[in-house]
Design a protein around this motif. Structure first.
Motif, PDB file in Angstrom:
ATOM      1  N   ARG A   1      35.023  68.055 -42.396  1.00 44.58           N
ATOM      2  CA  ARG A   1      34.430  66.906 -43.113  1.00 44.58           C
ATOM      3  C   ARG A   1      33.850  67.334 -44.457  1.00 44.58           C
ATOM      4  O   ARG A   1      34.063  66.683 -45.479  1.00 44.58           O
ATOM      5  CB  ARG A   1      33.343  66.244 -42.261  1.00 44.58           C
ATOM      6  CG  ARG A   1      33.878  65.364 -41.144  1.00 44.58           C
ATOM      7  CD  ARG A   1      32.787  64.505 -40.514  1.00 44.58           C
ATOM      8  NE  ARG A   1      31.724  65.295 -39.920  1.00 44.58           N
ATOM      9  CZ  ARG A   1      31.740  65.790 -38.682  1.00 44.58           C
ATOM     10  NH1 ARG A   1      32.790  65.576 -37.905  1.00 44.58           N
ATOM     11  NH2 ARG A   1      30.731  66.493 -38.212  1.00 44.58           N
ATOM     12  N   LEU A   2      33.121  68.448 -44.445  1.00 39.68           N
ATOM     13  CA  LEU A   2      32.538  68.933 -45.697  1.00 39.68           C
ATOM     14  C   LEU A   2      33.620  69.317 -46.704  1.00 39.68           C
ATOM     15  O   LEU A   2      33.486  69.056 -47.899  1.00 39.68           O
ATOM     16  CB  LEU A   2      31.621  70.126 -45.418  1.00 39.68           C
ATOM     17  CG  LEU A   2      30.333  69.822 -44.675  1.00 39.68           C
ATOM     18  CD1 LEU A   2      29.630  71.122 -44.266  1.00 39.68           C
ATOM     19  CD2 LEU A   2      29.404  68.956 -45.512  1.00 39.68           C
ATOM     20  N   THR A   3      34.684  69.928 -46.210  1.00 39.58           N
ATOM     21  CA  THR A   3      35.791  70.314 -47.090  1.00 39.58           C
ATOM     22  C   THR A   3      36.424  69.080 -47.726  1.00 39.58           C
ATOM     23  O   THR A   3      36.723  69.078 -48.923  1.00 39.58           O
ATOM     24  CB  THR A   3      36.846  71.126 -46.315  1.00 39.58           C
ATOM     25  OG1 THR A   3      36.227  72.295 -45.779  1.00 39.58           O
ATOM     26  CG2 THR A   3      37.997  71.535 -47.212  1.00 39.58           C
ATOM     27  N   ASP A   4      36.617  68.031 -46.936  1.00 41.64           N
ATOM     28  CA  ASP A   4      37.178  66.786 -47.479  1.00 41.64           C
ATOM     29  C   ASP A   4      36.293  66.228 -48.582  1.00 41.64           C
ATOM     30  O   ASP A   4      36.776  65.851 -49.654  1.00 41.64           O
ATOM     31  CB  ASP A   4      37.347  65.737 -46.369  1.00 41.64           C
ATOM     32  CG  ASP A   4      38.485  66.058 -45.424  1.00 41.64           C
ATOM     33  OD1 ASP A   4      39.332  66.908 -45.778  1.00 41.64           O
ATOM     34  OD2 ASP A   4      38.515  65.461 -44.327  1.00 41.64           O
ATOM     35  N   HIS A   5      34.975  66.180 -48.337  1.00 39.23           N
ATOM     36  CA  HIS A   5      34.044  65.653 -49.345  1.00 39.23           C
ATOM     37  C   HIS A   5      34.039  66.521 -50.607  1.00 39.23           C
ATOM     38  O   HIS A   5      34.084  66.006 -51.729  1.00 39.23           O
ATOM     39  CB  HIS A   5      32.623  65.568 -48.780  1.00 39.23           C
ATOM     40  CG  HIS A   5      32.446  64.517 -47.737  1.00 39.23           C
ATOM     41  ND1 HIS A   5      32.661  63.171 -47.965  1.00 39.23           N
ATOM     42  CD2 HIS A   5      32.057  64.617 -46.444  1.00 39.23           C
ATOM     43  CE1 HIS A   5      32.432  62.488 -46.864  1.00 39.23           C
ATOM     44  NE2 HIS A   5      32.065  63.347 -45.917  1.00 39.23           N
ATOM     45  N   LEU A   6      33.990  67.831 -50.402  1.00 33.27           N
ATOM     46  CA  LEU A   6      33.951  68.738 -51.547  1.00 33.27           C
ATOM     47  C   LEU A   6      35.257  68.686 -52.340  1.00 33.27           C
ATOM     48  O   LEU A   6      35.240  68.658 -53.576  1.00 33.27           O
ATOM     49  CB  LEU A   6      33.671  70.165 -51.083  1.00 33.27           C
ATOM     50  CG  LEU A   6      33.520  71.215 -52.177  1.00 33.27           C
ATOM     51  CD1 LEU A   6      32.440  70.818 -53.182  1.00 33.27           C
ATOM     52  CD2 LEU A   6      33.212  72.562 -51.567  1.00 33.27           C
ATOM     53  N   SER A   7      36.385  68.628 -51.642  1.00 37.00           N
ATOM     54  CA  SER A   7      37.677  68.552 -52.333  1.00 37.00           C
ATOM     55  C   SER A   7      37.764  67.291 -53.175  1.00 37.00           C
ATOM     56  O   SER A   7      38.208  67.337 -54.332  1.00 37.00           O
ATOM     57  CB  SER A   7      38.825  68.586 -51.323  1.00 37.00           C
ATOM     58  OG  SER A   7      38.850  69.825 -50.657  1.00 37.00           O
ATOM     59  N   ARG A   8      37.322  66.166 -52.600  1.00 37.38           N
ATOM     60  CA  ARG A   8      37.327  64.911 -53.368  1.00 37.38           C
ATOM     61  C   ARG A   8      36.425  65.024 -54.604  1.00 37.38           C
ATOM     62  O   ARG A   8      36.790  64.585 -55.684  1.00 37.38           O
ATOM     63  CB  ARG A   8      36.863  63.738 -52.492  1.00 37.38           C
ATOM     64  CG  ARG A   8      38.036  63.023 -51.858  1.00 37.38           C
ATOM     65  CD  ARG A   8      37.617  61.745 -51.155  1.00 37.38           C
ATOM     66  NE  ARG A   8      37.739  62.021 -49.731  1.00 37.38           N
ATOM     67  CZ  ARG A   8      36.773  61.940 -48.839  1.00 37.38           C
ATOM     68  NH1 ARG A   8      35.590  61.526 -49.181  1.00 37.38           N
ATOM     69  NH2 ARG A   8      36.990  62.237 -47.588  1.00 37.38           N
ATOM     70  N   TYR A   9      35.261  65.615 -54.431  1.00 37.67           N
ATOM     71  CA  TYR A   9      34.334  65.777 -55.546  1.00 37.67           C
ATOM     72  C   TYR A   9      34.969  66.626 -56.654  1.00 37.67           C
ATOM     73  O   TYR A   9      34.890  66.266 -57.840  1.00 37.67           O
ATOM     74  CB  TYR A   9      33.028  66.425 -55.065  1.00 37.67           C
ATOM     75  CG  TYR A   9      32.092  66.769 -56.190  1.00 37.67           C
ATOM     76  CD1 TYR A   9      31.325  65.779 -56.809  1.00 37.67           C
ATOM     77  CD2 TYR A   9      31.984  68.080 -56.659  1.00 37.67           C
ATOM     78  CE1 TYR A   9      30.475  66.090 -57.851  1.00 37.67           C
ATOM     79  CE2 TYR A   9      31.138  68.399 -57.700  1.00 37.67           C
ATOM     80  CZ  TYR A   9      30.380  67.403 -58.295  1.00 37.67           C
ATOM     81  OH  TYR A   9      29.546  67.706 -59.331  1.00 37.67           O
TER      82      TYR A   9
ATOM     83  N   THR B   1      37.508  76.487 -51.188  1.00 37.25           N
ATOM     84  CA  THR B   1      37.127  75.505 -50.172  1.00 37.25           C
ATOM     85  C   THR B   1      38.212  75.415 -49.094  1.00 37.25           C
ATOM     86  O   THR B   1      37.901  75.298 -47.911  1.00 37.25           O
ATOM     87  CB  THR B   1      36.879  74.100 -50.766  1.00 37.25           C
ATOM     88  OG1 THR B   1      38.059  73.620 -51.392  1.00 37.25           O
ATOM     89  CG2 THR B   1      35.740  74.104 -51.745  1.00 37.25           C
TER      90      THR B   1
END
Length: 193
Positions: A20-28, A52
């Motif tokens: 989940r954190l990777t998805d958020h960070l990748s989008r950012y 990431t």
């Protein structure tokens, strides 16, 4: 050494959190990209994006290794004492690699990043030697046939962990020296020497 079902569940839960954190960070990072000025900043962002992904892979690898431990427990089998001693050496080297990768990234440490690749070569050599030793023990009847596939899967996961550490170290070096990213192949040859 010792299987723990609760620990396996904890690893799986943490891996889902990492996903989940990777998805958020990748989008950012993707959303940040159009706002960057200059090739240097884009190159640095690219390295962070790569890292990431590597951290997410470590989560997958932890889940896989926990699954291997579960298979050993489910099959009520294990490795020979000699194999366990060899595994202890490999696991210590893997922990050392993970520490180096963490330090390289967290502290933006060129020193930590440059020691990773030589250790990855040692991991590869050690895994090759352990595999030969394992087959010799299998031939001599010293190791369980049930443990063979499990051993092979474990070695593959450790190779993947080492590769992930290598990629993290390289991404860290390229974020410190973005000019090297375009000459990655030549840089790796120099680093190997």
């Amino acid at each position: 050494e010792e299987y723990n079902g609760a620990r396996q569940e904890e690893i799986a839960a943490r891996e889902m959190q990492v996903d989940r954190l990777t998805d958020h960070l990748s989008r950012y990072l993707v959303e940040l990209l159009p706002h960057l000025q200059g090739e240097l900043h884009v190159s640095m962002l690219n390295q962070y994006y790569k890292v990431t992904t590597e951290f997410e892979r470590l989560g997958d690898q932890a889940v896989n290794i926990a699954g291997i431990a579960a298979k050993l427990s489910d099959n009520n089998t294990g490795f020979s004492d000699t194999c366990k001693k060899e595994l202890a050496v490999l696991q210590e080297l893997i922990r050392d690699l993970l520490d180096d990768a963490e330090k390289a990234f967290a502290e933006h440490s060129e020193e930590a990043a440059t020691v990773i690749e030589p250790k990855v070569h040692v991991v590869t050599d050690l895994i090759n030697e352990m595999t030969r030793n394992h087959f010799n023990r299998m031939s001599a009847g010293e190791c369980s046939l049930l443990a063979d596939a499990i051993f092979s899967n474990l070695m593959a996961e450790y190779k993947r962990v080492a590769g992930t550490c290598s990629n993290t170290g390289m991404a860290t070096l390229f974020s410190i020296h973005p000019e090297l990213a375009s000459r990655e192949h030549l840089f790796l040859e120099t680093l190997d020497k």
